[in-house]
Design a protein around this motif. Structure first.
Motif, short mmCIF file in Angstrom:
data_model
loop_
_atom_site.label_atom_id
_atom_site.label_comp_id
_atom_site.label_asym_id
_atom_site.label_seq_id
_atom_site.Cartn_x
_atom_site.Cartn_y
_atom_site.Cartn_z
N ILE A 85 9.84 -11.16 5.16
CA ILE A 85 9.18 -11.87 6.48
C ILE A 85 8.51 -10.85 6.81
CG2 ILE A 85 8.88 -13.27 8.21
CD1 ILE A 85 11.89 -14.48 6.96
N THR A 86 9.41 -9.59 7.28
CA THR A 86 8.28 -8.52 8.12
C THR A 86 8.65 -7.72 7.18
OG1 THR A 86 7.66 -7.20 10.07
CG2 THR A 86 10.29 -8.19 9.47
N GLY A 87 7.89 -6.52 7.09
CA GLY A 87 7.75 -4.75 6.39
C GLY A 87 7.69 -3.46 6.87
N TRP A 88 7.35 -2.43 6.79
CA TRP A 88 7.04 -1.26 6.96
C TRP A 88 6.05 -1.23 7.14
CZ3 TRP A 88 8.77 2.10 10.05
CH2 TRP A 88 7.78 3.45 9.96
N ALA A 89 5.12 -1.39 5.27
CA ALA A 89 3.92 -1.82 6.13
C ALA A 89 2.81 -2.84 6.78
CB ALA A 89 3.44 -2.68 4.22
N GLN A 90 3.62 -3.77 6.74
CA GLN A 90 3.14 -4.66 8.10
C GLN A 90 3.40 -4.34 9.42
OE1 GLN A 90 5.50 -6.14 5.31
NE2 GLN A 90 2.96 -6.64 4.77
N ILE A 91 3.79 -3.50 9.73
CA ILE A 91 3.86 -3.57 11.41
C ILE A 91 3.26 -1.90 11.50
CG2 ILE A 91 6.52 -4.03 11.39
CD1 ILE A 91 7.18 -1.09 11.22
N ASN A 92 2.67 -1.34 10.13
CA ASN A 92 1.71 0.26 9.62
C ASN A 92 0.38 -0.64 10.15
OD1 ASN A 92 3.79 3.35 10.67
ND2 ASN A 92 4.66 1.70 9.31
N GLY A 93 0.39 -1.66 10.19
CA GLY A 93 -1.19 -2.20 9.79
C GLY A 93 -1.71 -2.97 8.23
N TRP A 94 -0.59 -2.85 7.73
CA TRP A 94 -1.26 -3.27 5.89
C TRP A 94 -0.60 -4.60 5.71
CZ3 TRP A 94 -4.90 -0.21 4.21
CH2 TRP A 94 -5.62 0.85 4.87
N ARG A 95 -1.39 -5.50 6.15
CA ARG A 95 -1.23 -6.91 6.15
C ARG A 95 -2.43 -7.68 6.34
NH1 ARG A 95 -1.15 -10.11 11.41
NH2 ARG A 95 0.54 -11.56 10.53
N GLY A 96 -1.99 -9.31 5.87
CA GLY A 96 -3.23 -9.58 5.58
C GLY A 96 -4.36 -9.64 4.77
N GLU A 97 -5.21 -9.70 4.85
CA GLU A 97 -6.59 -9.42 3.34
C GLU A 97 -6.43 -8.10 2.63
OE1 GLU A 97 -11.26 -10.18 2.11
OE2 GLU A 97 -10.90 -10.53 3.98
N THR A 98 -6.75 -8.38 1.89
CA THR A 98 -6.82 -6.93 0.87
C THR A 98 -7.65 -6.37 -0.33
OG1 THR A 98 -5.42 -7.63 -0.96
CG2 THR A 98 -4.17 -5.94 0.90
N ASP A 99 -9.14 -6.47 0.84
CA ASP A 99 -10.32 -6.84 -0.53
C ASP A 99 -10.95 -5.46 -1.02
OD1 ASP A 99 -10.41 -5.93 2.33
OD2 ASP A 99 -12.66 -6.25 2.83
N THR A 100 -9.65 -4.32 -0.85
CA THR A 100 -10.00 -3.31 -1.75
C THR A 100 -8.81 -2.60 -2.16
OG1 THR A 100 -9.37 -1.77 0.06
CG2 THR A 100 -12.17 -2.87 0.54
N LEU A 101 -8.83 -2.12 -3.36
CA LEU A 101 -7.52 -1.74 -4.48
C LEU A 101 -7.07 -0.74 -3.10
CD1 LEU A 101 -6.54 -1.86 -6.95
CD2 LEU A 101 -7.28 -0.31 -7.52
N LYS A 119 -6.62 -0.74 0.07
CA LYS A 119 -5.40 -1.27 0.89
C LYS A 119 -3.90 -1.53 0.13
CE LYS A 119 -9.50 -2.94 4.25
NZ LYS A 119 -9.48 -4.37 4.56
N MET A 120 -4.19 -2.59 -1.29
CA MET A 120 -2.94 -2.79 -1.74
C MET A 120 -1.81 -1.56 -1.72
SD MET A 120 -1.15 -5.49 -2.45
CE MET A 120 -2.18 -6.70 -2.84
N GLU A 121 -3.51 -0.59 -2.46
CA GLU A 121 -1.96 1.39 -2.73
C GLU A 121 -0.88 1.22 -1.51
OE1 GLU A 121 -5.63 2.17 -6.43
OE2 GLU A 121 -5.66 3.49 -4.69
N LYS A 122 -2.01 0.86 -0.59
CA LYS A 122 -1.41 1.14 0.66
C LYS A 122 -0.47 0.73 0.90
CE LYS A 122 -1.82 5.35 3.80
NZ LYS A 122 -1.96 6.46 3.63
N ARG A 123 -0.45 -0.50 1.00
CA ARG A 123 0.17 -1.10 1.16
C ARG A 123 1.73 -1.64 0.17
NH1 ARG A 123 -0.35 -7.59 0.84
NH2 ARG A 123 -1.42 -7.22 3.02
N LEU A 124 1.36 -0.30 -0.84
CA LEU A 124 2.58 -0.59 -1.67
C LEU A 124 2.80 1.43 -1.07
CD1 LEU A 124 3.81 -0.57 -4.54
CD2 LEU A 124 2.22 0.12 -5.67
#
Length: 473
Positions: free
Chosen positions: A417-433, A435-440
């Motif tokens: 439900i929550t994660g390390w990526a989300q609390i570090n600002g990498w949540r919501g829309e990933t309109d660029t590749l 952003k998704m790489e950073k979330r990963l």
């Protein structure tokens, strides 16, 4: 190496087995002392029954502590793992006592108040003892005592990364004397500000190991040098030095490397989940406890949200969508409905800023993450965890797995439900590749470093900073 330096390194290190005995004796004393204090608080005296209970508790604790290797060297292991092993040994010993009391009610009599006080005191005293000992040992190592000398065979990216880590963590007590490499100096690229220098060829390092001048050899050669690595291992068999292999692929996204036995063959897992055996049960208990507590707290708000959704827009209260769960298996994830459409097919368009599909109340729910609350029922069902990589729509998974190397590795843990990526600002829309790489990147870092304490840290950060974000709409 000077005689004084050798004596400092041998101090405590040469008496490792003696100190292991001292740790065992100290733990036995903690069991006995904590019981005496518990009896004092309960206003009871030490009698024959209490002495029997103390003996059973000691035997039980020592059995479980030895079974979980509590008295091995914890030089390079995280404090949280040490404390968890210690406390788990004590909890299991307490359960052993209760079982004895159940099957031998006339011989083993345990007062519930005394047992509760004893259990809590044990946890506190074991924790404080381990913290103080670890602090003292780390202080000694920083001063040059209780250290081991190490050499790195092969100047590679992974070897230099290891050297940096050893230099940045003097509390480990591993003193790097330098690198050894068979290549000519002009063919070697070293970091200018590195510190340890190239001291010679690999054969010279092996000679040092045979003469007991080096305690640890780290082989940091590329995997294509298989024949040379095999030769080095055979030569090192004539020494007492510990030998560790750090292949060059370790600089990439290994998740939880460990050895497995397949009959008589040993294999090294490269991409694997950290939740194996006891850890999976610990994670599951954590999920059940947290989700039950949170659902009890938010039950009324969830009821109110359901009513507002039903009154303000047409459609069901809950939105159900297929996502990938553990090991890439499809699960049905629940959310409060926030949009006028309910996409769950081969094409799912991500929500963008001012998206006309989002209802006015749905926008509020998405910005505050309240639309995720029904997923605590997914947690209770065992499909999700409270903390883990956020689940993406199946269509998005299929899109990004072909664009980002290692994308599917995030499915080696249950989605959260929550994660390390989300609390570090990498949540919501990933309109660029990117952003998704950073979330990963953050998702894989979470999987590599998972612990109960890491989960608790993420939950607290979510409560205080993770509900909203600039990309959540």
């Amino acid at each position: 190496m000077s005689r004084t330096s050798q004596e400092q390194q041998g101090f405590i290190h040469s008496r490792f087995h003696g100190f292991a005995v001292l740790f065992r004796l100290a733990d036995i004393a903690i069991v006995q002392v904590s019981m005496q204090v518990a009896l004092w608080f309960s206003g009871k005296d030490l009698g024959s029954n209490e002495m029997l209970v103390a003996i059973l508790a000691t035997l039980g604790f020592m059995f479980f502590a030895e079974s979980m290797a509590l008295y091995r060297s914890w030089r390079s292991t995280r404090l949280a793992e040490l404390l968890l092993t210690n406390w788990l040994s004590w909890v299991l010993a307490s359960m052993f006592l209760l079982i004895c009391a159940y099957f031998m009610p006339n011989k083993v009599v345990i007062d519930r108040q005394t047992m509760l006080i004893w259990g809590v005191l044990g946890i506190v005293m074991f924790g404080l003892f381990r913290l103080v000992c670890r602090h003292l040992i780390f202080s000694l190592r920083r001063r040059g005592f209780n250290t081991q000398t190490a050499a790195i065979l092969g100047i590679t990216e992974s070897g230099m990364a290891l050297a940096r880590n050893l230099e940045e963590n003097p509390q480990l007590g591993i003193r790097l004397i330098g690198f050894f490499d068979d290549r000519a100096p002009e063919r070697i690229e070293m970091e200018e500000d590195h510190g340890p220098a190239l001291l010679g060829c690999v054969d010279q390092a092996i000679k040092l190991a045979r003469s007991n001048a080096v305690d640890i050899l780290y082989i940091a050669m590329p995997m294509r040098a298989e024949e040379r690595i095999t030769e080095i291992l055979m030569l090192c068999a004539d020494s007492t030095a510990a030998v560790h292999i750090i292949p060059d692929f370790f600089v990439y996204n290994l998740l939880h490397a460990r050895w497995h036995e397949v009959g008589d063959i040993q294999s090294l897992s490269v991409y694997d989940s950290p939740l194996d055996g006891l850890a999976s049960w610990v994670k599951r208990v954590e999920d059940i406890v947290l989700s039950c507590v949170i659902l009890a707290l938010v039950s009324i708000p969830m009821l109110l949200i359901s009513m507002v959704i039903k009154l303000t827009s047409a459609g069901p209260v809950l939105f159900k969508q297929h996502r990938y769960g553990l090991d890439g298996r499809k699960i049905m994830v629940w959310k409060f409905r926030t949009m006028s459409t309910m996409e769950n097919g081969g094409k799912v368009v991500q929500v963008t800023k001012n998206d006309p599909r989002v209802t006015w109340f749905g926008g509020f729910l998405r910005r505050t993450s309240l639309d995720e609350l029904p997923q605590f029922f997914n947690v209770l069902q065992g499909q999700m965890s409270v903390v883990g990589p956020r689940p993406h729509a199946v269509a998005h998974n299929e899109q990004y797995r072909s664009l980002i190397s290692g994308y599917m590795l995030r499915h080696h843990m249950k989605p959260g439900i929550t994660g390390w990526a989300q609390i570090n600002g990498w949540r919501g829309e990933t309109d660029t590749l990117e952003k998704m790489e950073k979330r990963l990147e953050f998702d894989l870092a979470y999987i590599r470093n998972w612990s109960v304490w890491f989960d608790i840290k993420i939950v607290f950060k979510t409560v205080f900073q993770g509900f909203t974000g600039s990309n959540a709409y």
